[in-house]
Structure formats: C-alpha cells, structure tokens
Design a protein around this motif. Structure first.
Motif, PDB file in Angstrom:
ATOM      1  N   GLU A  37      24.667  41.689  54.337  1.00 47.45           N
ATOM      2  CA  GLU A  37      25.836  41.179  53.622  1.00 47.45           C
ATOM      3  C   GLU A  37      26.780  42.299  53.201  1.00 47.45           C
ATOM      4  O   GLU A  37      26.401  43.465  53.150  1.00 47.45           O
ATOM      5  N   PHE A  38      27.998  41.871  52.886  1.00 45.03           N
ATOM      6  CA  PHE A  38      29.003  42.803  52.397  1.00 45.03           C
ATOM      7  C   PHE A  38      29.306  42.436  50.951  1.00 45.03           C
ATOM      8  O   PHE A  38      29.826  41.371  50.673  1.00 45.03           O
ATOM      9  N   GLY A  39      28.903  43.312  50.023  1.00 41.12           N
ATOM     10  CA  GLY A  39      29.125  43.046  48.603  1.00 41.12           C
ATOM     11  C   GLY A  39      30.207  43.939  48.051  1.00 41.12           C
ATOM     12  O   GLY A  39      30.401  45.054  48.522  1.00 41.12           O
ATOM     13  N   CYS A  40      30.899  43.434  47.065  1.00 44.11           N
ATOM     14  CA  CYS A  40      32.037  44.167  46.541  1.00 44.11           C
ATOM     15  C   CYS A  40      32.098  44.020  45.025  1.00 44.11           C
ATOM     16  O   CYS A  40      32.071  42.903  44.518  1.00 44.11           O
ATOM     17  N   ILE A  41      32.141  45.135  44.310  1.00 38.06           N
ATOM     18  CA  ILE A  41      32.313  45.069  42.861  1.00 38.06           C
ATOM     19  C   ILE A  41      33.787  45.239  42.539  1.00 38.06           C
ATOM     20  O   ILE A  41      34.428  46.163  43.040  1.00 38.06           O
ATOM     21  N   ILE A  42      34.282  44.333  41.706  1.00 35.80           N
ATOM     22  CA  ILE A  42      35.670  44.459  41.230  1.00 35.80           C
ATOM     23  C   ILE A  42      35.627  44.555  39.719  1.00 35.80           C
ATOM     24  O   ILE A  42      34.849  43.858  39.067  1.00 35.80           O
ATOM     25  N   GLY A  43      36.450  45.401  39.179  1.00 36.60           N
ATOM     26  CA  GLY A  43      36.538  45.528  37.726  1.00 36.60           C
ATOM     27  C   GLY A  43      37.566  46.572  37.383  1.00 36.60           C
ATOM     28  O   GLY A  43      38.006  47.330  38.249  1.00 36.60           O
ATOM     29  N   HIS A  44      37.936  46.605  36.113  1.00 41.28           N
ATOM     30  CA  HIS A  44      38.927  47.594  35.694  1.00 41.28           C
ATOM     31  C   HIS A  44      38.292  48.973  35.593  1.00 41.28           C
ATOM     32  O   HIS A  44      37.071  49.106  35.524  1.00 41.28           O
ATOM     33  N   SER A  45      39.145  50.013  35.525  1.00 40.02           N
ATOM     34  CA  SER A  45      38.640  51.379  35.345  1.00 40.02           C
ATOM     35  C   SER A  45      37.830  51.444  34.060  1.00 40.02           C
ATOM     36  O   SER A  45      38.189  50.808  33.076  1.00 40.02           O
ATOM     37  N   GLY A  46      36.742  52.176  34.082  1.00 38.29           N
ATOM     38  CA  GLY A  46      35.945  52.345  32.877  1.00 38.29           C
ATOM     39  C   GLY A  46      34.847  51.326  32.720  1.00 38.29           C
ATOM     40  O   GLY A  46      34.085  51.380  31.765  1.00 38.29           O
ATOM     41  N   CYS A  47      34.735  50.375  33.671  1.00 36.05           N
ATOM     42  CA  CYS A  47      33.673  49.377  33.531  1.00 36.05           C
ATOM     43  C   CYS A  47      32.366  49.901  34.112  1.00 36.05           C
ATOM     44  O   CYS A  47      31.343  49.264  34.047  1.00 36.05           O
ATOM     45  N   ILE A 210      31.564  38.728  45.864  1.00 37.15           N
ATOM     46  CA  ILE A 210      32.379  39.601  45.011  1.00 37.15           C
ATOM     47  C   ILE A 210      31.778  39.563  43.611  1.00 37.15           C
ATOM     48  O   ILE A 210      31.604  38.498  43.029  1.00 37.15           O
ATOM     49  N   PHE A 211      31.417  40.735  43.120  1.00 35.77           N
ATOM     50  CA  PHE A 211      30.806  40.828  41.793  1.00 35.77           C
ATOM     51  C   PHE A 211      31.889  41.192  40.782  1.00 35.77           C
ATOM     52  O   PHE A 211      32.538  42.220  40.913  1.00 35.77           O
ATOM     53  N   LEU A 212      32.078  40.333  39.783  1.00 33.50           N
ATOM     54  CA  LEU A 212      33.128  40.572  38.804  1.00 33.50           C
ATOM     55  C   LEU A 212      32.522  41.215  37.568  1.00 33.50           C
ATOM     56  O   LEU A 212      31.598  40.669  36.962  1.00 33.50           O
ATOM     57  N   MET A 213      33.052  42.374  37.197  1.00 38.81           N
ATOM     58  CA  MET A 213      32.542  43.061  36.010  1.00 38.81           C
ATOM     59  C   MET A 213      33.576  43.006  34.896  1.00 38.81           C
ATOM     60  O   MET A 213      34.778  43.158  35.132  1.00 38.81           O
ATOM     61  N   THR A 214      33.081  42.837  33.657  1.00 35.70           N
ATOM     62  CA  THR A 214      33.985  42.820  32.510  1.00 35.70           C
ATOM     63  C   THR A 214      34.367  44.249  32.140  1.00 35.70           C
ATOM     64  O   THR A 214      33.828  45.205  32.690  1.00 35.70           O
ATOM     65  N   LEU A 221      27.990  42.206  34.171  1.00 34.29           N
ATOM     66  CA  LEU A 221      28.336  41.491  35.393  1.00 34.29           C
ATOM     67  C   LEU A 221      28.543  40.037  34.988  1.00 34.29           C
ATOM     68  O   LEU A 221      27.609  39.355  34.559  1.00 34.29           O
ATOM     69  N   ALA A 222      29.791  39.549  35.082  1.00 32.43           N
ATOM     70  CA  ALA A 222      30.119  38.229  34.530  1.00 32.43           C
ATOM     71  C   ALA A 222      29.847  37.105  35.518  1.00 32.43           C
ATOM     72  O   ALA A 222      29.373  36.044  35.136  1.00 32.43           O
ATOM     73  N   GLU A 223      30.112  37.375  36.765  1.00 33.13           N
ATOM     74  CA  GLU A 223      30.110  36.280  37.721  1.00 33.13           C
ATOM     75  C   GLU A 223      29.928  36.821  39.136  1.00 33.13           C
ATOM     76  O   GLU A 223      30.366  37.938  39.423  1.00 33.13           O
ATOM     77  N   ILE A 224      29.285  36.031  39.960  1.00 32.48           N
ATOM     78  CA  ILE A 224      29.227  36.388  41.376  1.00 32.48           C
ATOM     79  C   ILE A 224      30.051  35.347  42.118  1.00 32.48           C
ATOM     80  O   ILE A 224      29.796  34.145  42.015  1.00 32.48           O
ATOM     81  N   VAL A 225      31.065  35.794  42.836  1.00 36.25           N
ATOM     82  CA  VAL A 225      31.938  34.865  43.554  1.00 36.25           C
ATOM     83  C   VAL A 225      31.544  34.899  45.020  1.00 36.25           C
ATOM     84  O   VAL A 225      31.547  35.946  45.653  1.00 36.25           O
ATOM     85  N   GLU A 226      31.179  33.716  45.543  1.00 34.48           N
ATOM     86  CA  GLU A 226      30.905  33.648  46.985  1.00 34.48           C
ATOM     87  C   GLU A 226      32.214  33.417  47.700  1.00 34.48           C
ATOM     88  O   GLU A 226      33.007  32.571  47.303  1.00 34.48           O
ATOM     89  N   ASN A 227      32.414  34.169  48.746  1.00 39.26           N
ATOM     90  CA  ASN A 227      33.683  34.058  49.468  1.00 39.26           C
ATOM     91  C   ASN A 227      33.699  32.763  50.281  1.00 39.26           C
ATOM     92  O   ASN A 227      32.885  32.583  51.188  1.00 39.26           O
ATOM     93  N   PRO A 228      34.632  31.833  49.977  1.00 36.97           N
ATOM     94  CA  PRO A 228      34.658  30.563  50.701  1.00 36.97           C
ATOM     95  C   PRO A 228      35.388  30.657  52.033  1.00 36.97           C
ATOM     96  O   PRO A 228      35.392  29.703  52.804  1.00 36.97           O
TER      97      PRO A 228
END
Lengths: 295, 279
Positions: A37-47, A210-214, A221-228
C-alpha cells in the motif's frame, strides 16, 4: 486491518523542555499498513510527521513504543527501509552512476563492479535518466536530482520506501511528472511506500490511505481516510471523478479547522482505534458549479 | 580596444616590477667619487666612501650573482660553501619530512576529534594551550631531548604544521552535512567505510585547506630553525652570508625562499582543486 506489514505501536516523542519537564510532540500513536500500500501522512508543520518518518527509517528513536516491520521490531536503520530525502541528499562528489552504485554495493557487498553497474543501470533507466549516468549532481536540475534519489532508493529493493516531502522543493510541473513517475513505479513493483506531505492533491493522487494528524505539540492521529478514487486514476482527470471533491473537501476541512479543534471536541478519541472514513458524495454527479469552476 | 583582464593585469605587474628595479638601480648606483676625502679616512671607510658606491648591491649585481648560482646550483666545496640547490634541497627535505609526520598524526587524530564529541571536549584544552606556542620555543627542549640539531629542526616543523591540519580536519569532519551521514546510515554502511566513502570526500576540501596553511607555516619556520641549528639549509645560508657580509647572496636567498614557498603553496592549491566538488 488484518495484515500489518508496518505496525507503529504506541510511539511517543518527547523533548526535554527548558523549565525542567518535557514537551510532547506526539504520544500514543498507533498506525498500521498492509504490504503493497501507499500511505501518506498529512498535517501541519510541527505535528511531528517528519519525526514519525525518521523513527520508521531508524534515524530517530521513539521515547516510547515500538515499530514492527514485517513481524520484527526495528532497531536502527536498515537496508529494508529506503529513504528519499526532501533535499535529495546525493553525494556531490559522485556521478549519478556512482551515487546509485554506492547504494547497490552497500546492499550486495560481494557483487563485482560490472554486476553492480548493470543493476544500477536498470534503475537509472527506470527513472528516465539514461544518458546522464556520468553527470555530477551539480549538473542536474532539481527534478533530475530527485529522480536519482528515487532510483537510489528503489535500487536496493527495499521492503518499504519512505519519502519525506520528496517533491516540495520542486516546481509544479516537475512535481507533477515525478508524481506520475512514482505512482507508475510503485504500482508496477507493488512497493510499500510511506510518504509525508503537506500537499493535499499529492496525497489524493498517490496514496491509498491518508493519515490525518492534528496540530502539535501533543499531536494525535485523528483519522484514517481511505482513498475512494479508482486505482487506475490519472493526474490529468483526477478532479473530474465524482468523489474528488468529497475527498478534497474532507481533507481541507480537517487541515483548516478540525486539526486545531480535534483534541478539544473529541474527548473520547481512542488512539488504538482511529476511525476510518471513506468520503464520497452519495449523489455524486451533482455539484455542477464546482466542476465548471475548475475547468 | 578591449584586452582581457589577465593581459592588462600582466602589463601592470611588469610595469610595477620595472619601476621597482629602476628605483633600486638608481638608489644604489655609483655616484661621483669623493675626491676631497683624505686618503687615510677613505681607507677606513672602505669602498662605500672611496668609489661613492653604496654597500647595498644593485639589481645588476644581484642578477649577475644569481646567474652564477643558477649555473652551478649543486657544487659542494665543504661545509660553508655549498650550491644553493643543495641548501634548498636540505630545507625542502626537512620541511617535507616534518610535514609528512604531521599529516600522519593530524589527519587520523582530526578524524577522531571530529567524529567523537567526547574526544573533542577532552582534547580541546591541550590543543588550545599547545597551539599558540611559537614553534621555535620548542627548539631548546628538542635539542636537549633529541640531541640532534637536524632532527630537532624536523621536530619543530612537525609541531608547527600539525595544528592547522588538526583543527581543519576536526572541523571538516564535524561539519559534514547530516543528510550525507544519514544516507550512509540508511544504507547500513559501517563506521570505517563511512569514514572513507562519505566523511573523507566531504571533508577533503577543508582538510586540504588546513594542509595548505600548514605548508606555508612550515616554510616560514624552517628558515628561522635553520638559522638556529646551523650546518645546512637555506636558513643557514642566509645567516652564513650575513656573517660574510654578502648582502647580494642574502637578497638572492630571500628571493629563492619566496619562490619555493609560492611553489609549495601552488602544489597544495592544485590538490585542493582536485578534491573540491561543486554542489
């Protein structure tokens, strides 16, 4: 999630603070990903997303918790986990061939020179750098340098490829072509890949999850978004897909507002069972105004 | 007409050189003989007074003498009369040997200091105290312990050229970009292979800069050291010719010391260019 090829189990990173105590960048972080799989963390700087990646690479150590890859707890760096650095990190005194051959000969120490070069050549060809083998990094454009970085990572046939904002230093056009390149290569080889980015479109195009970080400090780690979006998506008509805006709005919405308020508004967030969402518009084709606006 | 900068600079250089030679020549030329002086007094005063000629040789005297030396650079007429080529060879030999020992000591030690923060802190006070000591201050101690004047000179060269190399190597090694080290780490490259394949090439330009500073200092110090220890070498030659009151030979020696120093510096500069990489 049944197959856990990568399993991050309750890691935390703390730094000693000036006034005695310690600053927690993130804690109790659980995350897992199956092979291929291809996983991706997204979040603001400093997370702490770069820290997560460095811990996965073995370049940094967690203050608590462990990371298990392919059934084994990791300790330190490994040739099984290749890193593509944001700053490409090519050795400037070596040629393109030299840089890749260095990685190849590090993995297979008994190989003779011709075998190493032949192996390196296939990966130079794979990233479209045929003919530039004898150039030094200083003679290459930013995009070509990062291609060498990708070829170097792929050449050691790692179990996981780790990318730390690999395209953020490139111009938009080059970034696009390289994203295509990475998508093609990872799909072809079934490469397990873990990437950090702050570019929403990049995540949507490349990632399966897509892993969403606060926001940090104290990021979760707030949520895991599956790419539709379909697996055979292409960058050019990605935005025409019915689920595109559902996904994009969900992520943007998270980054703009929810990343700040998440911890306060979700008191019973269980870091071991992070909600998995799959954003989609139920009545997909409607939203004509949005579609025409982008055309 | 626009000429290249290099050409114009060469023209100015030659002009300055000719002006210098001209002024020198005029300042030391033979003036009208001093006839009014009593012969007794003139005898006491020597050539300067009788012919009106300065004791300072002019450029033509120096040129003629230099030509004489260049024709026979390697003659050997006993301890106090050797060709300039032989004297220079002695000096270069001493510098070369002392410098080589300094390289062998300074570069591995610099690697150790650069790679280990513990050793960096532990050795720092010693380096800070030893570095500012004039190399010639070591001379009596060297003569007493080594009991050989030539070896003492080599030791002095060693002690003066070791510090710039040591400090530059340590600095270059410590300043290697983290990302290059990380590349080696992710490729599971061992410490020794990492030192030779990543740290050495990355630090080489800084190390060579230190070596270039060192060779300059070594060449400065050898002249003074040879004046002290005597026997052979260009420094001894200068002192010996001063005792002979041959200012012409002293000027020639000064010129040659400058030229050899420049050549040594150029050799190291060439090596530095060879290991410098564009980023």
């Amino acid at each position: 999630m049944t197959t856990k090829f990568i399993s991050i189990e309750g890691i935390a990173k703390r730094y000693p603070a000036a006034a005695g105590g310690s600053t927690t960048i993130f804690e109790d972080l659980w995350l897992s990903m199956p092979s291929g799989e291809f996983g991706c963390i997204i979040g603001h700087s400093g997370c702490g997303k770069t820290t997560v990646l460095n811990i996965l690479a073995g370049l940094d150590e967690p203050s608590e918790g462990t990371v298990i890859v392919d059934g084994q707890a990791i300790s330190g760096t490994s040739l099984d986990r290749a890193v593509i650095f944001q700053s490409h990190a090519l050795l400037p005194w070596l040629t393109v061939m030299g840089n890749i051959a260095y990685a190849v000969s590090s993995k297979w120490r008994k190989w003779d020179k011709t075998k190493v070069r032949a192996h390196a050549q296939t990966y130079i060809d794979k990233v479209g750098l045929t003919g530039s083998e004898h150039k030094r990094p200083s003679e290459l454009s930013g995009g070509m340098k990062q291609r060498v970085g990708i070829a170097r990572a792929l050449s050691i046939t790692p179990k996981i490829m780790l990318m730390d904002e690999p395209f953020s230093a490139l111009d938009a056009l080059t970034r696009g072509t390289l994203q295509d390149e990475v998508r093609r290569v990872t799909l072809e080889t079934g490469q397990t890949t873990f990437m950090i980015t702050h570019d929403v479109d990049e995540a949507m195009y490349l990632a399966d999850k897509i892993f969403l970080m606060t926001n940090g400090p104290g990021a979760v780690l707030a949520e895991i978004v599956e790419n539709p979006l379909p697996r055979d998506r292409s960058r050019i008509d990605l935005h025409k897909h019915p689920h595109y805006y559902a996904l994009r709005n969900h992520i943007i919405d998270f980054l703009v507002t929810r990343s700040k308020t998440f911890t306060a508004t979700t008191p019973h967030h269980d870091p071991r069972h992070v909600p998995v969402v799959r954003p989609a518009f139920p009545e997909a084709p409607t939203m004509p105004s949005l579609h025409s606006a982008t055309r | 007409m626009i000429q290249s900068l290099r050409f114009r600079a060469a023209v100015v250089s030659i002009a300055i050189f000719l002006a210098f030679i001209g002024v020198w020549h005029l300042a030391t030329r033979q003036t009208a003989s001093v006839g009014t002086m009593s012969p007794e007094y003139a005898k006491l005063m020597g050539l300067t007074a009788t012919s009106g000629k300065s004791a300072m040789p002019g450029p033509l005297d120096v040129g003629a003498k230099l030509w004489e030396h260049l024709k026979r650079p390697f003659y050997d007429n006993g301890p106090n009369d050797k060709g300039l080529g032989i004297q220079l060879a002695y000096s270069i030999g001493r510098v070369g040997l002392g410098y080589l020992i300094a390289v062998i000591v300074a570069i591995p030690l610099g690697f150790l200091i650069g790679m280990s923060p513990l050793m960096n802190k532990a050795l720092d006070p010693f380096i800070q105290v030893l570095k500012p000591i004039s190399p010639l201050a070591w001379m009596p101690l060297a003569l007493y312990t080594i009991k050989d004047s030539s070896l003492s000179a080599i030791f002095v060269i060693f002690i003066c050229s070791v510090w710039p190399m040591l400090l530059n190597t340590a600095f270059g090694v410590a300043a290697v970009r983290k990302e290059w080290i990380n590349v080696a780490r992710t490729l599971e490259v061992g410490t020794f292979r990492r030192a030779f394949t990543v740290i050495l090439p990355a630090a080489a330009p800084t190390i060579l800069t230190g070596m270039r500073i060192s060779i300059g200092i070594a060449w400065l110090v050898i002249v003074a050291a040879e004046m002290l220890v005597g026997g052979t070498g260009i420094g001894y030659f200068v002192w010996n010719e001063w005792n002979n009151l041959s200012i012409t030979n002293v000027i020639i020696a000064i010129l040659l010391i400058g030229i050899v120093g420049m050549l040594l510096d150029q050799i190291l500069a060439r090596f530095t260019r060879m290991v410098t990489f564009p980023e």
